[in-house]
Design a protein around this motif. Structure first.
Motif, PDB file in Angstrom:
ATOM      1  N   PRO A  66      89.358  30.231 -45.762  1.00  0.00           N
ATOM      2  CA  PRO A  66      88.465  30.053 -44.530  1.00  0.00           C
ATOM      3  C   PRO A  66      88.020  28.620 -44.572  1.00  0.00           C
ATOM      4  O   PRO A  66      87.640  28.031 -45.485  1.00  0.00           O
ATOM      5  N   SER A  69      82.066  24.275 -44.623  1.00  0.00           N
ATOM      6  CA  SER A  69      81.271  23.367 -43.674  1.00  0.00           C
ATOM      7  C   SER A  69      81.725  21.837 -43.944  1.00  0.00           C
ATOM      8  O   SER A  69      81.750  21.103 -42.916  1.00  0.00           O
ATOM      9  N   ILE A  72      84.583  21.352 -41.154  1.00  0.00           N
ATOM     10  CA  ILE A  72      84.115  21.147 -39.843  1.00  0.00           C
ATOM     11  C   ILE A  72      83.295  19.788 -39.433  1.00  0.00           C
ATOM     12  O   ILE A  72      83.436  18.996 -38.806  1.00  0.00           O
ATOM     13  N   MET A 105      91.641  25.853 -40.393  1.00  0.00           N
ATOM     14  CA  MET A 105      90.943  25.038 -39.454  1.00  0.00           C
ATOM     15  C   MET A 105      91.778  24.321 -38.546  1.00  0.00           C
ATOM     16  O   MET A 105      91.304  24.203 -37.249  1.00  0.00           O
ATOM     17  N   HIS A 129      84.143  31.154 -32.369  1.00  0.00           N
ATOM     18  CA  HIS A 129      84.531  31.020 -33.706  1.00  0.00           C
ATOM     19  C   HIS A 129      83.391  30.863 -34.347  1.00  0.00           C
ATOM     20  O   HIS A 129      82.379  30.045 -34.334  1.00  0.00           O
ATOM     21  N   ARG A 130      83.111  31.772 -35.507  1.00  0.00           N
ATOM     22  CA  ARG A 130      81.891  32.286 -36.110  1.00  0.00           C
ATOM     23  C   ARG A 130      81.650  31.020 -37.293  1.00  0.00           C
ATOM     24  O   ARG A 130      80.505  30.778 -37.977  1.00  0.00           O
ATOM     25  N   CYS A 131      82.630  30.142 -37.587  1.00  0.00           N
ATOM     26  CA  CYS A 131      82.665  29.060 -38.357  1.00  0.00           C
ATOM     27  C   CYS A 131      81.594  27.943 -37.922  1.00  0.00           C
ATOM     28  O   CYS A 131      81.315  27.274 -38.581  1.00  0.00           O
TER      29      CYS A 131
END
Length: 408
Positions: A66, A69, A72, A105, A129-131
């Protein structure tokens, strides 16, 4: 049967090379010697080379993890540079998808690009998207509305970087004493459960009384071996009970509240939370988001339920026409300077600038507090661990000297 490669010399001294089938290398060597040849070398069949996809299997597994941080943050930083350079949003999205460190990603960015191309807003596509946390989505939405998307995206990357640095510093400060203490407990347990009982049997055979230090460890070892099942069951039950309490909302609220009151550690948590609150709220307000919506966003950034509740109370107070500073004065919540400086910012109309100053101050204070914590905890850990391990080893060697004296 396997095929082996061989190198040998015949009767005339000529080198003979080739391949023959045999059950193993010794059998092939026997065959060659039967011919009267001198065996120089025998090599087993080479294992087939792995394909490129097999060689990169581990990397593929990593890429399917997944998104973190950092992924992102890196993507937003790249996107800000590309947008400032004049690239379109779709081109920037496709580029960061191609350069993503993890496949998950890349898939997310491609999905966002497809949604944007289909007519959705960038912020709405990210919100699915929860990320992406609420803070990033809010900043992107403001950037789209004001036409300053490139600046806002870079600002969001900066926030994520600061949050990651705060979290990393806290984890680094807490990991060292935890690992050292765990290692000390492991060594001590091994000595007590495995080494000391064998030494007891040896000394008992010599009819020698154990020294009091060694006898203490033997008693502990005997008790541990007798009640080991009860101890394990008790530990498992305690962990399970603590987990259930932590997952129960009122229990989680109580744990989070009193975690802020733990000596030294509570101060670190409060400093980090204050810096996060001030930095995030200041950037949101400067970006043009209303105070109420900013407080709603900042509320979701705090994992500590007690602090989240304090932000919610402050938002309700502002909604009813009150000021922001007063609800932030709760003891053992945010640092006292926050409410005092917020009151100044509200009276002068420079709340965003004041919050930036508060964030800078508390981030610097957090760095100092972490260094101070490390300076205090490291000698304490050395003393405690040295005392435990030293007591065990001294007891061990005292027993050995006792055995040597009896042998004489």
């Amino acid at each position: 049967m396997s095929t082996f490669s061989f190198v040998a010399r015949d009767h005339a001294g000529h080198v003979q090379r080739g391949q023959l089938e045999a059950t193993d290398a010794n059998a092939l060597a026997g065959q060659l010697r039967d011919r009267g040849w001198l065996v120089v070398d025998i090599r087993a069949p080479a294992a087939p080379e792995k394909s490129l996809s097999e060689q990169l299997a581990f990397l593929n597994v990593v890429r399917r993890l997944p998104p973190a941080s950092f992924d992102i943050e890196l993507s937003l930083l790249q996107m800000g540079v590309m947008l400032r350079g004049g690239l379109t949003l779709l081109s920037s999205l496709n580029t960061v998808a191609e350069q993503a460190r993890r496949e998950t990603m890349a898939i997310i960015w491609r999905n966002i690009a497809q949604r944007v191309q289909a007519g959705s807003s960038f912020a709405d596509a990210m919100a699915e998207h929860r990320c992406f946390n609420r803070l990033v989505v809010q900043l992107v939405r403001v950037g789209e509305q004001t036409g300053n998307l490139e600046r806002v995206v870079s600002r969001a990357a900066d926030i994520l970087e600061r949050r990651r640095a705060l979290r990393t510093n806290l984890l680094t400060a807490l990991s060292y004493p935890t690992l050292v203490l765990a290692a000390a407990i492991g060594v001590t347990a091994f000595m007590i459960v495995s080494v000391i009982p064998k030494l007891q049997v040896f000394l008992s055979a010599l009819g020698r009384k154990l020294p009091w230090m060694t006898q203490t460890l033997v008693d502990i070892s005997t008790w541990t071996q007798t009640y080991i099942v009860h101890v394990v069951v008790g530990i498992v039950a305690a962990i399970a009970g603590a987990t259930v309490i932590y997952l129960w909302p009122p229990g989680r609220f109580w744990c989070d509240r009193y975690a802020l009151r733990v000596p030294v550690l509570g101060s670190l948590f409060r400093l980090a939370a204050t810096a996060t609150f001030a930095r995030s709220l200041g950037i949101l307000i400067r970006s043009g988001i209303t105070l109420l919506e900013s407080l709603r966003t900042v509320e979701g950034l705090h994992r500590n339920r007690f602090l989240r509740n304090r932000v919610q109370v402050a938002r309700d107070e502002v909604l009813q026409g009150g000021n922001l500073a007063e609800p932030l004065q709760t003891r053992h919540a945010f640092m006292p300077m926050l409410s005092a400086m917020v009151a100044v910012g509200e009276s002068t109309g420079t709340l965003d600038d004041v919050l930036d100053e508060v964030a800078n101050f508390h981030e610097a204070q957090l760095q100092v507090a972490i260094r101070r914590f490390s300076a205090i905890i490291e000698p304490m850990i050395i003393v405690v661990v040295g005392g435990i391990v030293g007591f065990v080893y001294i007891s061990f060697f005292v027993a050995l000297f006792s055995a040597a004296g009896s042998a004489q």
